[in-house]
Design a protein around this motif. Structure first.
Motif, PDB file in Angstrom:
ATOM      1  N   ALA A  14       0.825  -1.206   0.000  1.00  0.00           N
ATOM      2  CA  ALA A  14       0.000   0.000   0.000  1.00  0.00           C
ATOM      3  C   ALA A  14       0.861   1.259   0.000  1.00  0.00           C
ATOM      4  N   TRP A  15       2.054   1.135   0.561  1.00  0.00           N
ATOM      5  CA  TRP A  15       2.968   2.286   0.644  1.00  0.00           C
ATOM      6  C   TRP A  15       4.370   1.761   0.912  1.00  0.00           C
ATOM      7  N   GLN A  16       5.360   2.414   0.335  1.00  0.00           N
ATOM      8  CA  GLN A  16       6.741   2.020   0.575  1.00  0.00           C
ATOM      9  C   GLN A  16       7.684   3.188   0.346  1.00  0.00           C
ATOM     10  N   THR A  17       8.811   3.120   0.999  1.00  0.00           N
ATOM     11  CA  THR A  17       9.851   4.115   0.779  1.00  0.00           C
ATOM     12  C   THR A  17      11.203   3.494   1.090  1.00  0.00           C
ATOM     13  N   VAL A  18      12.215   3.961   0.398  1.00  0.00           N
ATOM     14  CA  VAL A  18      13.600   3.554   0.647  1.00  0.00           C
ATOM     15  C   VAL A  18      14.430   4.825   0.657  1.00  0.00           C
ATOM     16  N   GLU A  19      15.326   4.926   1.629  1.00  0.00           N
ATOM     17  CA  GLU A  19      16.191   6.101   1.711  1.00  0.00           C
ATOM     18  C   GLU A  19      17.626   5.656   1.971  1.00  0.00           C
ATOM     19  N   ARG A  20      18.534   6.326   1.322  1.00  0.00           N
ATOM     20  CA  ARG A  20      19.950   6.092   1.555  1.00  0.00           C
ATOM     21  C   ARG A  20      20.491   7.262   2.361  1.00  0.00           C
ATOM     22  N   CYS A  21      21.058   6.957   3.502  1.00  0.00           N
ATOM     23  CA  CYS A  21      21.670   7.966   4.355  1.00  0.00           C
ATOM     24  C   CYS A  21      23.185   7.736   4.362  1.00  0.00           C
ATOM     25  N   THR A  22      23.926   8.810   4.477  1.00  0.00           N
ATOM     26  CA  THR A  22      25.380   8.722   4.505  1.00  0.00           C
ATOM     27  C   THR A  22      25.879   9.246   5.834  1.00  0.00           C
ATOM     28  N   LEU A  23      26.724   8.461   6.487  1.00  0.00           N
ATOM     29  CA  LEU A  23      27.296   8.854   7.770  1.00  0.00           C
ATOM     30  C   LEU A  23      28.812   8.715   7.691  1.00  0.00           C
ATOM     31  N   GLN A  24      29.508   9.712   8.163  1.00  0.00           N
ATOM     32  CA  GLN A  24      30.971   9.658   8.209  1.00  0.00           C
ATOM     33  C   GLN A  24      31.401   9.852   9.657  1.00  0.00           C
ATOM     34  N   MET A  25      32.075   8.846  10.202  1.00  0.00           N
ATOM     35  CA  MET A  25      32.495   8.918  11.602  1.00  0.00           C
ATOM     36  C   MET A  25      33.716   9.814  11.758  1.00  0.00           C
ATOM     37  N   ARG A  26      33.765  10.483  12.900  1.00  0.00           N
ATOM     38  CA  ARG A  26      34.937  11.272  13.261  1.00  0.00           C
ATOM     39  C   ARG A  26      36.062  10.316  13.633  1.00  0.00           C
ATOM     40  N   LEU A  28      38.323   8.798  16.121  1.00  0.00           N
ATOM     41  CA  LEU A  28      38.160   8.690  17.569  1.00  0.00           C
ATOM     42  C   LEU A  28      39.288   7.858  18.168  1.00  0.00           C
ATOM     43  N   GLU A  29      39.760   8.280  19.322  1.00  0.00           N
ATOM     44  CA  GLU A  29      40.768   7.535  20.072  1.00  0.00           C
ATOM     45  C   GLU A  29      40.055   6.551  20.996  1.00  0.00           C
ATOM     46  N   GLY A  30      40.767   5.566  21.457  1.00  0.00           N
ATOM     47  CA  GLY A  30      40.206   4.553  22.334  1.00  0.00           C
ATOM     48  C   GLY A  30      39.542   5.127  23.565  1.00  0.00           C
ATOM     49  N   ALA A  31      40.143   6.150  24.177  1.00  0.00           N
ATOM     50  CA  ALA A  31      39.572   6.746  25.389  1.00  0.00           C
ATOM     51  C   ALA A  31      38.228   7.406  25.100  1.00  0.00           C
ATOM     52  N   ALA A  32      38.098   8.049  23.956  1.00  0.00           N
ATOM     53  CA  ALA A  32      36.839   8.703  23.590  1.00  0.00           C
ATOM     54  C   ALA A  32      35.746   7.656  23.338  1.00  0.00           C
ATOM     55  N   ILE A  33      36.119   6.564  22.701  1.00  0.00           N
ATOM     56  CA  ILE A  33      35.161   5.491  22.442  1.00  0.00           C
ATOM     57  C   ILE A  33      34.706   4.876  23.761  1.00  0.00           C
ATOM     58  N   GLU A  34      35.657   4.610  24.644  1.00  0.00           N
ATOM     59  CA  GLU A  34      35.328   4.027  25.951  1.00  0.00           C
ATOM     60  C   GLU A  34      34.412   4.953  26.751  1.00  0.00           C
ATOM     61  N   GLU A  52      19.724   9.401  17.941  1.00  0.00           N
ATOM     62  CA  GLU A  52      18.618  10.244  18.399  1.00  0.00           C
ATOM     63  C   GLU A  52      19.019  11.205  19.496  1.00  0.00           C
ATOM     64  N   ASN A  53      20.232  11.102  19.992  1.00  0.00           N
ATOM     65  CA  ASN A  53      20.665  12.054  21.025  1.00  0.00           C
ATOM     66  C   ASN A  53      21.961  12.747  20.613  1.00  0.00           C
ATOM     67  N   GLY A  54      22.299  13.798  21.301  1.00  0.00           N
ATOM     68  CA  GLY A  54      23.481  14.583  20.954  1.00  0.00           C
ATOM     69  C   GLY A  54      24.780  13.809  21.014  1.00  0.00           C
ATOM     70  N   ALA A  55      24.913  12.908  21.985  1.00  0.00           N
ATOM     71  CA  ALA A  55      26.158  12.155  22.124  1.00  0.00           C
ATOM     72  C   ALA A  55      26.393  11.262  20.911  1.00  0.00           C
ATOM     73  N   GLY A  56      25.350  10.596  20.440  1.00  0.00           N
ATOM     74  CA  GLY A  56      25.488   9.725  19.274  1.00  0.00           C
ATOM     75  C   GLY A  56      25.812  10.511  18.017  1.00  0.00           C
ATOM     76  N   LEU A  57      25.152  11.632  17.839  1.00  0.00           N
ATOM     77  CA  LEU A  57      25.452  12.466  16.670  1.00  0.00           C
ATOM     78  C   LEU A  57      26.876  12.989  16.706  1.00  0.00           C
ATOM     79  N   GLY A  58      27.404  13.184  17.919  1.00  0.00           N
ATOM     80  CA  GLY A  58      28.771  13.681  18.062  1.00  0.00           C
ATOM     81  C   GLY A  58      29.833  12.720  17.577  1.00  0.00           C
ATOM     82  N   LEU A  59      29.479  11.469  17.332  1.00  0.00           N
ATOM     83  CA  LEU A  59      30.432  10.495  16.799  1.00  0.00           C
ATOM     84  C   LEU A  59      30.708  10.712  15.316  1.00  0.00           C
TER      85      LEU A  59
END
Length: 86
Positions: A14-26, A28-34, A52-59
């Motif tokens: 009845a309805w459909q959609t497909v979207e391609r999103c592009t993400l490029q990670m900064r 990151l050092e091990g300490a930042a990941i931890e 969905e939150n600021g911390a995740g987008l900051g990656l």
């Protein structure tokens, strides 16, 4: 990242959609990941990050795509399609 949402009614699309999103990670050092993992505990998040939150987008240094596409469900379009069905 590819996101697809499909609404089926009586075995018919009845309805459909497909979207391609592009993400490029900064870079990151091990300490930042931890620190991120300890603070956000993204155990149940797709890909291990929470966009969905600021911390995740900051990656990421670059994010291209709609919020719905990034979160994995085109809620606005799906709601409109469902409303159109009555």
């Amino acid at each position: 990242l590819h996101t697809a949402t499909v609404l089926m009614v009586n075995r018919t699309v009845a309805w459909q959609t497909v979207e391609r999103c592009t993400l490029q990670m900064r870079p990151l050092e091990g300490a930042a990941i931890e620190a991120y993992v300890q603070a956000e505990k993204p155990w149940n998040a797709c890909g291990g990050y929470k966009l969905e939150n600021g911390a995740g987008l900051g990656l990421f240094s670059r994010v291209v795509g709609s919020r719905d596409g990034l979160l994995g469900l085109h809620a606005d379009g799906l709601v409109a399609a469902l409303q159109g069905l009555g």
